[in-house]
Design a protein around this motif. Structure first.
Motif, PDB file in Angstrom:
ATOM      1  N   VAL A 247       0.179  -1.426   0.076  1.00 22.07           N
ATOM      2  CA  VAL A 247      -0.128  -0.159   0.006  1.00 22.07           C
ATOM      3  C   VAL A 247       0.336   1.201   0.016  1.00 22.07           C
ATOM      4  O   VAL A 247       0.636   2.178  -0.619  1.00 22.07           O
ATOM      5  N   ALA A 248       1.528   1.456   0.759  1.00 21.10           N
ATOM      6  CA  ALA A 248       2.864   2.214   1.342  1.00 21.10           C
ATOM      7  C   ALA A 248       4.355   1.793   1.231  1.00 21.10           C
ATOM      8  O   ALA A 248       5.357   2.026   1.675  1.00 21.10           O
ATOM      9  N   PRO A 249       4.560   1.406  -0.663  1.00 24.59           N
ATOM     10  CA  PRO A 249       6.375   1.488  -0.877  1.00 24.59           C
ATOM     11  C   PRO A 249       6.584   2.069  -0.197  1.00 24.59           C
ATOM     12  O   PRO A 249       7.964   2.466   0.252  1.00 24.59           O
ATOM     13  N   HIS A 250       6.833   3.550  -0.993  1.00 22.83           N
ATOM     14  CA  HIS A 250       7.596   3.859  -0.697  1.00 22.83           C
ATOM     15  C   HIS A 250       7.914   5.329   0.659  1.00 22.83           C
ATOM     16  O   HIS A 250       8.817   5.481   1.532  1.00 22.83           O
ATOM     17  N   ALA A 251       6.572   5.339   1.745  1.00 19.59           N
ATOM     18  CA  ALA A 251       6.644   5.253   2.753  1.00 19.59           C
ATOM     19  C   ALA A 251       7.766   3.998   3.696  1.00 19.59           C
ATOM     20  O   ALA A 251       8.261   4.885   4.314  1.00 19.59           O
ATOM     21  N   CYS A 252       7.083   3.274   2.804  1.00 23.23           N
ATOM     22  CA  CYS A 252       7.906   1.519   4.391  1.00 23.23           C
ATOM     23  C   CYS A 252       9.716   1.793   3.712  1.00 23.23           C
ATOM     24  O   CYS A 252      10.842   1.621   4.474  1.00 23.23           O
ATOM     25  N   ALA A 253      10.172   2.248   2.568  1.00 20.94           N
ATOM     26  CA  ALA A 253      11.031   1.655   2.310  1.00 20.94           C
ATOM     27  C   ALA A 253      12.360   2.938   3.081  1.00 20.94           C
ATOM     28  O   ALA A 253      12.971   3.182   3.621  1.00 20.94           O
ATOM     29  N   ARG A 254      11.249   4.453   2.858  1.00 19.69           N
ATOM     30  CA  ARG A 254      11.815   5.692   3.323  1.00 19.69           C
ATOM     31  C   ARG A 254      12.331   5.233   4.826  1.00 19.69           C
ATOM     32  O   ARG A 254      13.076   5.748   5.933  1.00 19.69           O
ATOM     33  N   LEU A 255      11.236   4.875   5.534  1.00 24.09           N
ATOM     34  CA  LEU A 255      11.342   4.659   6.888  1.00 24.09           C
ATOM     35  C   LEU A 255      12.900   3.863   7.275  1.00 24.09           C
ATOM     36  O   LEU A 255      13.397   3.675   8.377  1.00 24.09           O
ATOM     37  N   PHE A 256      12.782   2.570   6.914  1.00 22.61           N
ATOM     38  CA  PHE A 256      13.463   1.714   7.339  1.00 22.61           C
ATOM     39  C   PHE A 256      15.292   2.542   6.729  1.00 22.61           C
ATOM     40  O   PHE A 256      16.228   2.495   7.338  1.00 22.61           O
ATOM     41  N   ALA A 257      15.292   3.820   5.298  1.00 23.69           N
ATOM     42  CA  ALA A 257      16.507   3.982   5.156  1.00 23.69           C
ATOM     43  C   ALA A 257      16.568   4.826   6.010  1.00 23.69           C
ATOM     44  O   ALA A 257      17.789   5.263   6.549  1.00 23.69           O
ATOM     45  N   LEU A 258      15.716   5.669   6.526  1.00 26.04           N
ATOM     46  CA  LEU A 258      15.793   6.781   7.663  1.00 26.04           C
ATOM     47  C   LEU A 258      16.542   5.614   9.213  1.00 26.04           C
ATOM     48  O   LEU A 258      17.556   6.074   9.870  1.00 26.04           O
TER      49      LEU A 258
END
Length: 343
Positions: A247-258
């Motif tokens: 549903v929110a791939p960019h948000a999840c990937a960004r959270l991992f990166a942060l």
């Protein structure tokens, strides 16, 4: 999480199992026939790849228990072709191969390899849960790991395996003694268990003491929910396999990166905490709607999703509307749109 790959360097042209976010891809079906909708499936795999989210095919979210062997093969082949055609030839595919018996699980591991998967994930067999002792569970994963042509991720999901819940001691023992095991997914949601496993397998000396059969497949510790990605970073876990990433791939990937960046740069921590809160609230709300609810949200967001395969039923329209309007979902959608540049 940030660089904790247990010594895997990879090889030129080979796909590597590395820390990050993986999504268990839903299997989409034609509305009238329940045949596979491979066009939507391929489009979704590529959509997530563009957000740096890697696919897990034929997992729980993919309704693996409702798929034939031939359908599993078709999904793997479709995902591989879609990724290659879109310029993601280096992105690996994880395939779900766990079934009731050890024999069939091993058979599906071989079929997944032939179809183009790079790694497999195997759920604990739970139909005869009451008869599966600790020794039986150990023997199951030892034999599967020994006979699988692909590295194997242990999938600990008590809710889908008769309540069986592998403890940290057994998982750590398996990691130490089975060189073809390459990780564990903890859909038990037990952060203490994750911490205890990482205390062994994420230590710098683990790779030298317990080398993997495939050096491109280190032993990763992956969460099964999106609400502890940030905390898991600080005990040297390696990311997550989460339905919310559909549903929110960019948000999840960004959270991992942060989360990974915060280990070295505490100034990033407040933003990681803010996004973790958004993702955690969204995950808590959407997870209650299960597979059907996730598919309904994908329909709203991207124009495909459809219904699960029977006997699962689609979410009622009023419930879909209520889910869509829920403040946790709207907050997540707004964050996702901001990160991918769509308002």
């Amino acid at each position: 999480m940030n660089g904790h790959t247990n010594g895997a360097n990879g090889a030129a042209g080979a796909r590597v199992l590395s820390p990050g976010i993986f999504a268990p891809i839903p299997t989409f079906f034609a509305p009238d026939t329940e045949d596979l909708d491979l066009e939507s499936f391929a489009a979704h795999v590529v959509r997530l790849a563009k957000a740096n989210v890697r696919p897990l095919v034929a997992g729980s979210m993919g309704e693996a228990v409702h798929l034939t062997h031939a359908e599993r093969t078709a999904l793997i082949q479709t995902a591989r072709r879609a990724l290659d055609d879109a310029g993601f030839a280096d992105m690996p595919i994880v395939a779900g191969t766990g079934t009731g018996s050890t024999r069939e699980t091993v058979e599906l591991c071989h079929a997944a390899a032939a179809a183009g998967a790079d790694f497999v994930i195997v759920i604990t067999s739970g139909y005869f849960a009451g008869a599966l002792t600790r020794d039986a569970l150990r023997a199951y994963f030892v034999e599967v790991a020994d006979k699988s042509p692909l590295p194997v991720i242990v999938y600990n999901y008590p809710g889908a395996s008769g309540g069986l819940d592998l403890d940290s001691d057994l998982i750590t023992e398996l990691a130490e003694t089975c060189p073809n095991l390459c990780g564990v997914k903890l859909t038990c949601g037990n952060v203490g268990k994750l911490t205890r496993i990482c205390a062994t397998v994420s230590e710098p000396g683990f790779a030298a003491a317990h080398p993997r059969k495939n050096p491109r497949a280190p032993f990763l510790v992956l969460g099964g929910f999106a609400d502890f990605i940030l905390p898991s970073a600080f005990v040297n876990a390696h990311g997550a396999i989460i339905g919310l990433a559909n549903v929110a791939p960019h948000a999840c990937a960004r959270l991992f990166a942060l989360s990974a960046a915060a280990l070295a740069d505490p100034s990033v921590l407040p933003e990681a905490q803010r996004l973790q809160g958004i993702v955690a609230r969204g995950d808590f709300t959407i997870a209650k709607a299960s597979i059907a609810g996730t598919k309904a949200l994908l329909e709203r967001l991207y124009g495909y999703g459809g219904a699960p395969r029977r006997p699962l039923l689609p979410t009622a329209p009023a419930a879909v509307q209520a889910l869509w309007e829920h403040p946790h979902v709207q907050e997540l959608v707004a964050a996702e749109r901001a990160l991918c540049g769509k308002q």
